[in-house]
Design a protein around this motif. Sequence first.
Motif, PDB file in Angstrom:
ATOM      1  N   GLU A 246       0.833  -1.207   0.000  1.00  0.00           N
ATOM      2  CA  GLU A 246       0.000   0.000   0.000  1.00  0.00           C
ATOM      3  C   GLU A 246       0.868   1.258   0.000  1.00  0.00           C
ATOM      4  OE1 GLU A 246      -3.678   2.056   2.517  1.00  0.00           O
ATOM      5  OE2 GLU A 246      -2.943   0.069   3.088  1.00  0.00           O
ATOM      6  N   GLN A 247       1.891   1.284   0.863  1.00  0.00           N
ATOM      7  CA  GLN A 247       2.786   2.445   0.904  1.00  0.00           C
ATOM      8  C   GLN A 247       3.545   2.600  -0.419  1.00  0.00           C
ATOM      9  OE1 GLN A 247       4.934   1.547   4.637  1.00  0.00           O
ATOM     10  NE2 GLN A 247       4.362   3.585   5.338  1.00  0.00           N
ATOM     11  N   ALA A 248       4.005   1.488  -0.968  1.00  0.00           N
ATOM     12  CA  ALA A 248       4.743   1.528  -2.238  1.00  0.00           C
ATOM     13  C   ALA A 248       3.856   2.086  -3.348  1.00  0.00           C
ATOM     14  CB  ALA A 248       5.244   0.133  -2.605  1.00  0.00           C
ATOM     15  N   ALA A 249       2.607   1.651  -3.381  1.00  0.00           N
ATOM     16  CA  ALA A 249       1.675   2.125  -4.406  1.00  0.00           C
ATOM     17  C   ALA A 249       1.381   3.612  -4.237  1.00  0.00           C
ATOM     18  CB  ALA A 249       0.371   1.324  -4.347  1.00  0.00           C
ATOM     19  N   LYS A 250       1.234   4.062  -2.989  1.00  0.00           N
ATOM     20  CA  LYS A 250       0.965   5.478  -2.737  1.00  0.00           C
ATOM     21  C   LYS A 250       2.154   6.349  -3.161  1.00  0.00           C
ATOM     22  CE  LYS A 250      -2.350   4.939   1.068  1.00  0.00           C
ATOM     23  NZ  LYS A 250      -2.584   5.133   2.519  1.00  0.00           N
ATOM     24  N   LEU A 251       3.360   5.877  -2.863  1.00  0.00           N
ATOM     25  CA  LEU A 251       4.563   6.610  -3.276  1.00  0.00           C
ATOM     26  C   LEU A 251       4.644   6.697  -4.796  1.00  0.00           C
ATOM     27  CD1 LEU A 251       7.348   5.196  -0.911  1.00  0.00           C
ATOM     28  CD2 LEU A 251       6.597   7.577  -1.049  1.00  0.00           C
ATOM     29  N   ALA A 252       4.438   5.556  -5.449  1.00  0.00           N
ATOM     30  CA  ALA A 252       4.516   5.514  -6.910  1.00  0.00           C
ATOM     31  C   ALA A 252       3.475   6.437  -7.527  1.00  0.00           C
ATOM     32  CB  ALA A 252       4.333   4.081  -7.409  1.00  0.00           C
ATOM     33  N   ARG A 253       2.259   6.401  -6.996  1.00  0.00           N
ATOM     34  CA  ARG A 253       1.193   7.258  -7.544  1.00  0.00           C
ATOM     35  C   ARG A 253       1.518   8.736  -7.348  1.00  0.00           C
ATOM     36  NH1 ARG A 253      -2.624   3.507  -5.299  1.00  0.00           N
ATOM     37  NH2 ARG A 253      -2.988   4.931  -3.548  1.00  0.00           N
ATOM     38  N   ALA A 254       2.057   9.085  -6.180  1.00  0.00           N
ATOM     39  CA  ALA A 254       2.426  10.489  -5.919  1.00  0.00           C
ATOM     40  C   ALA A 254       3.456  10.961  -6.945  1.00  0.00           C
ATOM     41  CB  ALA A 254       2.971  10.636  -4.503  1.00  0.00           C
ATOM     42  N   PHE A 255       4.415  10.125  -7.255  1.00  0.00           N
ATOM     43  CA  PHE A 255       5.432  10.503  -8.234  1.00  0.00           C
ATOM     44  C   PHE A 255       4.886  10.457  -9.658  1.00  0.00           C
ATOM     45  CE2 PHE A 255       8.646   9.554  -4.839  1.00  0.00           C
ATOM     46  CZ  PHE A 255       9.183  10.833  -4.811  1.00  0.00           C
ATOM     47  N   GLY A 256       3.961   9.535  -9.925  1.00  0.00           N
ATOM     48  CA  GLY A 256       3.326   9.502 -11.241  1.00  0.00           C
ATOM     49  C   GLY A 256       2.588  10.807 -11.513  1.00  0.00           C
ATOM     50  N   LYS A 257       1.882  11.307 -10.504  1.00  0.00           N
ATOM     51  CA  LYS A 257       1.169  12.581 -10.647  1.00  0.00           C
ATOM     52  C   LYS A 257       2.150  13.748 -10.811  1.00  0.00           C
ATOM     53  CE  LYS A 257      -1.533  12.125  -6.943  1.00  0.00           C
ATOM     54  NZ  LYS A 257      -2.573  12.443  -5.923  1.00  0.00           N
ATOM     55  N   THR A 258       3.289  13.640 -10.124  1.00  0.00           N
ATOM     56  CA  THR A 258       4.310  14.682 -10.235  1.00  0.00           C
ATOM     57  C   THR A 258       4.864  14.751 -11.651  1.00  0.00           C
ATOM     58  OG1 THR A 258       4.918  14.324  -7.912  1.00  0.00           O
ATOM     59  CG2 THR A 258       6.494  15.538  -9.276  1.00  0.00           C
ATOM     60  N   MET A 259       5.096  13.591 -12.247  1.00  0.00           N
ATOM     61  CA  MET A 259       5.624  13.563 -13.618  1.00  0.00           C
ATOM     62  C   MET A 259       4.592  14.122 -14.598  1.00  0.00           C
ATOM     63  SD  MET A 259       8.368  12.535 -12.487  1.00  0.00           S
ATOM     64  CE  MET A 259       9.196  12.971 -14.010  1.00  0.00           C
ATOM     65  N   GLN A 260       3.320  13.863 -14.346  1.00  0.00           N
ATOM     66  CA  GLN A 260       2.257  14.428 -15.187  1.00  0.00           C
ATOM     67  C   GLN A 260       2.220  15.949 -15.044  1.00  0.00           C
ATOM     68  OE1 GLN A 260      -1.280  12.308 -13.942  1.00  0.00           O
ATOM     69  NE2 GLN A 260      -0.478  10.342 -14.626  1.00  0.00           N
ATOM     70  N   TYR A 261       2.445  16.439 -13.818  1.00  0.00           N
ATOM     71  CA  TYR A 261       2.480  17.886 -13.575  1.00  0.00           C
ATOM     72  C   TYR A 261       3.629  18.520 -14.363  1.00  0.00           C
ATOM     73  CZ  TYR A 261       2.715  22.371 -11.119  1.00  0.00           C
ATOM     74  OH  TYR A 261       2.744  23.711 -10.840  1.00  0.00           O
ATOM     75  N   ILE A 262       4.806  17.893 -14.281  1.00  0.00           N
ATOM     76  CA  ILE A 262       5.978  18.426 -14.991  1.00  0.00           C
ATOM     77  C   ILE A 262       5.719  18.494 -16.492  1.00  0.00           C
ATOM     78  CG2 ILE A 262       8.384  17.922 -15.631  1.00  0.00           C
ATOM     79  CD1 ILE A 262       8.770  16.819 -12.787  1.00  0.00           C
ATOM     80  N   SER A 263       5.081  17.456 -17.043  1.00  0.00           N
ATOM     81  CA  SER A 263       4.856  17.401 -18.487  1.00  0.00           C
ATOM     82  C   SER A 263       3.792  18.384 -18.964  1.00  0.00           C
ATOM     83  CB  SER A 263       4.459  15.981 -18.911  1.00  0.00           C
ATOM     84  OG  SER A 263       3.170  15.649 -18.423  1.00  0.00           O
ATOM     85  N   SER A 264       3.020  18.930 -18.030  1.00  0.00           N
ATOM     86  CA  SER A 264       1.927  19.827 -18.419  1.00  0.00           C
ATOM     87  C   SER A 264       2.097  21.259 -17.913  1.00  0.00           C
ATOM     88  CB  SER A 264       0.588  19.267 -17.913  1.00  0.00           C
ATOM     89  OG  SER A 264       0.594  19.127 -16.502  1.00  0.00           O
TER      90      SER A 264
END
Length: 341
Positions: A246-264
């Motif tokens: 659960e923690q690993a998935a939350k970390l990954a999702r937080a960074f996935g959203k961060t990468m989407q922010y950077i790209s936009s």
Amino acid sequence: MTTIHASRRATLAAIAAAAVCCMASPAAQAADSDTVTIMVGGINKIIYLPAKLAESLGYFKDEGLKVELQSQPAGVDAENQLIAGAVQGVVGFYDHTIDLQAKGKEIEAIAVFCKVPGEVELVSAKAAAAGFKSMADAKGKTLGVTGLGSSTEFLTRYLVDKQGVASKDYSLLPVGAGNSFIAGMKQDRIQAGMTTEPTVSQMLKTGDAQVLVDMRSEEGTKAALGGLYPAASLYVRNEWAASHKEQAAKLARAFGKTMQYISSHSAEEIAEKMPKDYYGNDKELYVAALKASLPMYTKDGKMPEGGPETVLKVLSAYKPNVKSAHIDLAKTYSNAYLSAK
């Protein structure tokens, strides 16, 4: 009096016990408070910007995570902290997962920030004027890396060896990053060295250095290494991810959203979210360096196709332990946590 002394001793003992509790290791504190501690191999490097940006945007909190970011000047130091269990994750280069598997340690990247290293081999203006024009001219020279055992060492050795210069014919010197790197070059302790933004733009602006090898773009990386070289990422111990899904998935999702922010978002908008001490008195230079770096980021945090194979090829070229080992690339990264619920 005896009773008073006994009472005083008891009080002192209680204070001492409290002090010991307060001095508990960061790992113990993290375990007690459910805080995830992430060590970053140089937190103000633009290649590792997603770590601080995720915090600034509140994406860790949105996932219900308490994350503490710590910084080490070289990725190899962060890696050692992870293996020792002092931290739960590292923001560093993906290539460490392959190198460590060859040594019997299983580490996996669960979010990938960069498709390319973002590293640049700079040569001092003085050395360039004296004829240091390519990595083939490294014979007899001292080359700067962040730390021995770091990704900058992996890449430097590969680039020099590729030009036919034997390892005994040049020296490597750990000079860290940022100001310590700049000082090493200005003092001629290193004639060339590998570093990242914003240090690259600083040295080019002052005229103290020139570019020898540029791995900030896909084109430059493919020319130097033969393919995409996934680099900056969040990696954790495989056993930790398996027992903390659960923690690993939350970390990954937080960074996935961060990468989407950077790209936009623009470099200017991203810079506004970063601490002022990241760019000091020259925000314009920082924005320019960030703008030049945006193409290196992934858009979703996923491992780029073919990337792990390029990294394995590079490491195998000069690391006997990697070449002789049976490396299972599937155990060195996972995209699954990014989409896990």
